[in-house]
Write a protein that holds these residues in place. Structure first.
Motif, PDB file in Angstrom:
ATOM      1  N   UNK A   2       8.372   0.601  -6.643  1.00 30.34           N
ATOM      2  CA  UNK A   2       7.560   0.517  -5.439  1.00 30.34           C
ATOM      3  C   UNK A   2       7.312   2.144  -5.979  1.00 30.34           C
ATOM      4  N   UNK A   3       8.909   2.645  -6.468  1.00 31.79           N
ATOM      5  CA  UNK A   3       8.604   4.081  -6.465  1.00 31.79           C
ATOM      6  C   UNK A   3       7.482   3.932  -7.731  1.00 31.79           C
ATOM      7  N   UNK A   4       7.197   3.565  -8.362  1.00 30.51           N
ATOM      8  CA  UNK A   4       6.481   4.009  -9.395  1.00 30.51           C
ATOM      9  C   UNK A   4       5.379   3.718  -9.116  1.00 30.51           C
ATOM     10  N   UNK A   5       4.794   2.830  -8.226  1.00 36.40           N
ATOM     11  CA  UNK A   5       3.214   2.471  -7.441  1.00 36.40           C
ATOM     12  C   UNK A   5       3.192   3.436  -6.467  1.00 36.40           C
ATOM     13  N   UNK A   6       3.744   3.850  -5.789  1.00 42.55           N
ATOM     14  CA  UNK A   6       3.597   5.180  -4.660  1.00 42.55           C
ATOM     15  C   UNK A   6       3.163   6.480  -4.869  1.00 42.55           C
ATOM     16  N   UNK A   7       3.696   6.472  -6.570  1.00 44.97           N
ATOM     17  CA  UNK A   7       3.110   7.769  -6.953  1.00 44.97           C
ATOM     18  C   UNK A   7       1.829   7.463  -7.461  1.00 44.97           C
ATOM     19  N   UNK A   8       1.687   6.352  -8.421  1.00 48.95           N
ATOM     20  CA  UNK A   8       0.246   6.131  -8.851  1.00 48.95           C
ATOM     21  C   UNK A   8      -0.791   6.223  -8.475  1.00 48.95           C
ATOM     22  N   UNK A   9      -0.629   5.428  -6.799  1.00 46.71           N
ATOM     23  CA  UNK A   9      -1.737   5.250  -5.363  1.00 46.71           C
ATOM     24  C   UNK A   9      -1.733   6.690  -5.428  1.00 46.71           C
ATOM     25  N   UNK A  10      -0.818   7.869  -4.898  1.00 49.53           N
ATOM     26  CA  UNK A  10      -0.823   8.849  -4.040  1.00 49.53           C
ATOM     27  C   UNK A  10      -1.520   9.693  -5.549  1.00 49.53           C
ATOM     28  N   UNK A  11      -1.540   9.841  -6.678  1.00 48.45           N
ATOM     29  CA  UNK A  11      -2.036  10.234  -7.533  1.00 48.45           C
ATOM     30  C   UNK A  11      -3.739   9.879  -7.827  1.00 48.45           C
ATOM     31  N   UNK A  12      -3.975   8.840  -7.837  1.00 45.84           N
ATOM     32  CA  UNK A  12      -5.283   7.783  -8.206  1.00 45.84           C
ATOM     33  C   UNK A  12      -5.640   8.429  -6.693  1.00 45.84           C
ATOM     34  N   UNK A  13      -5.289   8.943  -5.715  1.00 40.30           N
ATOM     35  CA  UNK A  13      -5.859   9.198  -4.141  1.00 40.30           C
ATOM     36  C   UNK A  13      -6.338  10.652  -4.287  1.00 40.30           C
ATOM     37  N   UNK A  14      -5.336  11.367  -4.732  1.00 41.00           N
ATOM     38  CA  UNK A  14      -6.226  12.670  -5.150  1.00 41.00           C
ATOM     39  C   UNK A  14      -7.205  12.815  -5.542  1.00 41.00           C
TER      40      UNK A  14
END
Length: 183
Positions: A2-14
């Protein structure tokens, strides 16, 4: 995971947000360039700061949207090899590419650019042209923004590859997954 997915989504959003905002600079570049051309050829005059402006806007746009381009998979690659590969093979290639090439590249650029940018800020560097734009130090800072956004997106790509290799790509939203279709 879940942490990996959260990071990927956050960076993609930025990167998506930065890319969509800075993409508007292309319109500004066209308008400023058009104005410079009209001034020069119709009115036989020129504003040096405006010539600096459209070059600087281009530089800011292209360095600022590089992470967005990586997110959109809009960079150059040799697709005759990559495109027909399986998802696992693509994931391995991307993981190796990020670890061996992308992260070292942005690290070297950041290491060498940091004193260059810091010096520019200390001097409040402006255009070398008399009558040109002030604030070159801001434009030079986009080099570090480039390193940050591309580096973060590269790490997100590596993590996405790890999710694929672990059989967990389905944890990602569809827009962040590998394309499943062949050419």
């Amino acid at each position: 995971m879940g942490l990996l997915v959260g990071y990927i989504r956050l960076v993609a959003g930025i990167n998506r947000w930065v890319g969509l905002v800075l993409a508007w600079l292309s319109l500004a570049v066209v308008l400023v360039c058009f104005t410079v051309v009209v001034q020069r050829y119709l009115f036989h005059t020129t504003q040096l700061w405006m010539q600096d402006l459209y070059v600087w806007l281009s530089g800011a746009m292209f360095t600022g949207v590089a992470g967005f381009a990586l997110l959109q998979d809009a960079h150059v690659r040799v697709d005759i090899f990559y495109r027909p590969w399986s998802l696992r093979r693509k994931a391995v290639a991307d993981l190796v590419g990020v670890v061996l090439f992308l992260i070292p590249f942005v690290s070297v650029v950041a290491i060498y650019a940091t004193p260059f940018v810091a010096r520019s800020w200390r001097l409040y560097e402006g255009s070398a042209n008399v009558g040109g734009m002030p604030g070159l130090f801001i434009l030079k800072s986009f080099i570090l923004l480039f390193c940050l956004l591309v580096g973060l997106q590269g790490i997100a790509w590596a993590l996405r590859s790890i999710l694929v290799l672990a059989g967990k790509q389905d944890l990602l939203p569809h827009r962040l997954r590998y394309s499943e279709h062949a050419p």
